[in-house]
Design an enzyme around this catalytic site. Structure first.
Site, PDB file in Angstrom:
ATOM      1  N   ALA A 299     -57.230   1.786  37.793  1.00 42.37           N
ATOM      2  CA  ALA A 299     -55.991   1.173  37.297  1.00 42.37           C
ATOM      3  C   ALA A 299     -54.788   1.957  37.821  1.00 42.37           C
ATOM      4  O   ALA A 299     -54.164   1.570  38.797  1.00 42.37           O
ATOM      5  CB  ALA A 299     -55.995   1.131  35.771  1.00 42.37           C
ATOM      6  N   GLU A 300     -54.475   3.098  37.180  1.00 44.77           N
ATOM      7  CA  GLU A 300     -53.296   3.871  37.589  1.00 44.77           C
ATOM      8  C   GLU A 300     -53.438   4.413  39.004  1.00 44.77           C
ATOM      9  O   GLU A 300     -52.469   4.463  39.758  1.00 44.77           O
ATOM     10  CB  GLU A 300     -53.054   5.018  36.602  1.00 44.77           C
ATOM     11  CG  GLU A 300     -52.408   4.580  35.307  1.00 44.77           C
ATOM     12  CD  GLU A 300     -51.801   5.734  34.538  1.00 44.77           C
ATOM     13  OE1 GLU A 300     -51.660   6.836  35.116  1.00 44.77           O
ATOM     14  OE2 GLU A 300     -51.445   5.542  33.358  1.00 44.77           O
TER      15      GLU A 300
ATOM     16  N   LYS B  74     -65.107  -5.505  28.736  1.00 41.62           N
ATOM     17  CA  LYS B  74     -64.561  -4.190  29.073  1.00 41.62           C
ATOM     18  C   LYS B  74     -64.336  -3.453  27.764  1.00 41.62           C
ATOM     19  O   LYS B  74     -63.610  -3.943  26.891  1.00 41.62           O
ATOM     20  CB  LYS B  74     -63.257  -4.315  29.858  1.00 41.62           C
ATOM     21  CG  LYS B  74     -62.676  -2.976  30.321  1.00 41.62           C
ATOM     22  CD  LYS B  74     -61.467  -3.187  31.222  1.00 41.62           C
ATOM     23  CE  LYS B  74     -60.972  -1.860  31.800  1.00 41.62           C
ATOM     24  NZ  LYS B  74     -60.370  -0.980  30.806  1.00 41.62           N
TER      25      LYS B  74
ATOM     26  N   GLY C 227     -62.082   5.407  34.625  1.00 43.22           N
ATOM     27  CA  GLY C 227     -61.540   6.668  34.119  1.00 43.22           C
ATOM     28  C   GLY C 227     -61.732   7.823  35.083  1.00 43.22           C
ATOM     29  O   GLY C 227     -62.802   7.972  35.676  1.00 43.22           O
TER      30      GLY C 227
ATOM     31  N   CYS D  10     -58.235  -2.505  25.072  1.00 46.83           N
ATOM     32  CA  CYS D  10     -56.795  -2.222  25.001  1.00 46.83           C
ATOM     33  C   CYS D  10     -56.473  -1.424  23.739  1.00 46.83           C
ATOM     34  O   CYS D  10     -56.738  -1.886  22.627  1.00 46.83           O
ATOM     35  CB  CYS D  10     -55.994  -3.519  25.004  1.00 46.83           C
ATOM     36  SG  CYS D  10     -54.206  -3.244  24.945  1.00 46.83           S
TER      37      CYS D  10
END
Length: 491
Positions: free
Chosen positions: A232-233, A147, A209, A108
């Site tokens: 994710a996105e 991660k 990614g 993060c």
């Protein structure tokens, strides 16, 4: 039964999962995980949980993990952020019965992680991480995973991954961006780093990614050799990404709302955030419904706004506007689930300087204009709200009054403070010296004198009561009768 490790864990417990939904704060909740699993996801992570809060707050445990237990939601990995080995182990022990593995967040990059000193901001503290993973690997009944984000140097990234493996990490997710690649500077993830890590370690590796379509997933696995790919996105904008489909937005939105109703309770802000992601491109056109979606406060009202968006899109389709939409720069019409492409930062072409310097220069220049020019057009939204409440509010630093500093801490001192201090320092001194400061409304001396006066008054009252209650000698009635009879006898 012995704890499974490495590839054995990936094959048997995770069932060779290769399509993975990332841990996303306030976004990878139970209902979204179930929707993603319906459309091809093999493995899901919980949102990042704060280990310290998880240990001390039973309600936090129930709301974020215990109440979300569901047979359909497996395999599942619970992710924690932590920087203390003892706290991390306590949290993991409380969570291990509700998941298949515990993940330590080392990726993060947000400011809250920097303030809390966790996530990617631990990537230089190898001794601490080694200790955390070793203890977790020894005490937990489930495997420990990590991660991470990469360093700029590939060799250092490889050494980092090997250290984590040696410490006890059984599965590693590598996000191919550095800690500085975020926001406007997100840029492209480096699959070269991920490939190097995969070759250097003997545990399963997931890549994260640059994943926007199923073709990206397949290409990533082929180029890097990883066991799985995390999204994710891409998943937030298209939950059917792992199916290789780009369905109409309303199809995913309506199905998600059905899952929310089937598995309550789900926090309303989570639902709203997911609808904003799904309808992102459409809401750029229908701004009125964007405002409506932000205001409504019930699940039914959110569903109604989504329905209105569907009807408007269907009207556009009926009028044949899908051809016009292709001119807007999107690969598909706005009502089709598709990724959001973040605008690239401006580059300096003349001298080849880095992107970061250009962005920083642009930001600094804009802020300087805002501060020096107080017009409503240049003020931020927050400052405009303050201006609406107070029309005389001044945001120009040159015109702001200069304050005399406190003699002890440097904060602005009270204008009429008897000690020439700020309120905090004045309070400490007045308390210590039993003094008053009318400027800061501190009355330690007055209150002390008042208490003393009240105590003196109580003492006087007590003494008076004692004097009044002391026994008095009463005359003997026999003696009194004798005296009276003697007085009545004749001489």
């Amino acid at each position: 039964m012995a704890k499974l490790q490495g590839f054995e864990f990936w094959c048997e417990t995770l069932k060779k999962a290769s399509f993975v939904v990332a841990p996303m704060v306030d976004q990878s909740e139970l209902t979204w995980r179930l929707l993603s699993r319906r459309h091809g996801a093999h493995l899901c992570y919980t949102p990042m949980l704060h280990a310290q809060v998880f240990v001390r707050d039973a309600n936090y445990r129930r709301e974020n993990l215990y109440n979300e237990v569901c047979e359909e939601d497996r395999p599942l990995i619970t992710q924690f952020c932590a920087n203390d080995p003892e706290v991390f182990i306590k949290a993991a022990l409380l969570a291990q019965d509700y998941c298949d593995a515990i993940d330590l967040n080392l990726g993060c990059p947000q400011m809250i992680a920097k303030r809390g000193h966790y996530g990617v901001f631990l990537q230089d503290e190898w001794e601490l991480l080694e200790k955390m993973l070793k203890v977790a690997n020894e005490k937990l009944l489930v495997p420990i995973t990590c991660k991470i984000r990469v360093f700029k140097d590939i060799e250092k990234t490889v050494r980092y991954a090997q250290m984590l493996e040696k410490a006890g990490c059984q599965l590693l997710t590598v996000h191919g961006r550095t800690k500085d690649q975020k926001g406007a500077m997100t840029g492209i993830a480096s699959w070269e780093h991920i490939k190097a890590v995969r070759k250097a370690v003997n545990i399963p590796v997931f890549a994260n990614g640059n994943i926007q379509h199923l073709s990206d997933v397949e290409r990533c696995i082929q180029e890097t050799g990883v066991q799985g790919v995390m999204s994710a996105e891409g998943n937030l904008h298209n939950p059917a990404l792992f199916e290789g489909r780009s369905p109409p937005v309303w199809e995913m939105a309506e199905e998600y709302l059905e899952v929310v109703k089937q598995y309550p309770p789900c926090t309303l802000s989570y639902v709203r955030a997911h609808l904003f992601k799904l309808w992102h491109h459409t809401l750029q056109i229908h701004q009125d419904l964007r405002e409506e979606l932000a205001k409504v406060k019930t699940l039914e009202a959110l569903a109604d706004v989504s329905k209105q968006l569907r009807l408007r899109c269907q009207e556009e389709i009926a009028k044949g506007k899908d051809v016009e939409e292709k001119e807007s720069g999107l690969p598909f019409p706005h009502w089709i689930c598709q990724p959001y492409i973040r605008p690239a930062p401006k580059e300096l072409v003349a001298n080849g300087n880095s992107q970061g310097s250009e962005v920083k220069k642009t930001v600094c220049q804009k802020r300087a204009l805002e501060d020096s020019d107080g017009t409503a057009d240049t003020l931020s939204k927050n400052k405009q709200k303050k201006r609406s409440r107070n029309p005389n509010k001044n945001f120009c630093p040159e015109q702001k009054p200069k304050y005399i500093k406190c003699e002890q801490c440097g904060n602005p001192k009270g204008n009429k403070c008897v000690f020439n201090l700020c309120r905090g320092c004045c309070k400490k001194k007045a308390y210590k010296d039993v003094a008053d400061c009318p400027s800061h409304r501190l009355r330690f001396k007055t209150k002390a004198e008042k208490r003393k006066a009240e105590e003196d008054e109580r003492k006087e009252d007590t003494e008076a009561e004692r004097s009044c209650s002391s026994p008095r000698l009463l005359p003997d009635p026999v003696t009194e009768l004798q005296e009276q009879s003697e007085a009545q006898q004749p001489l």
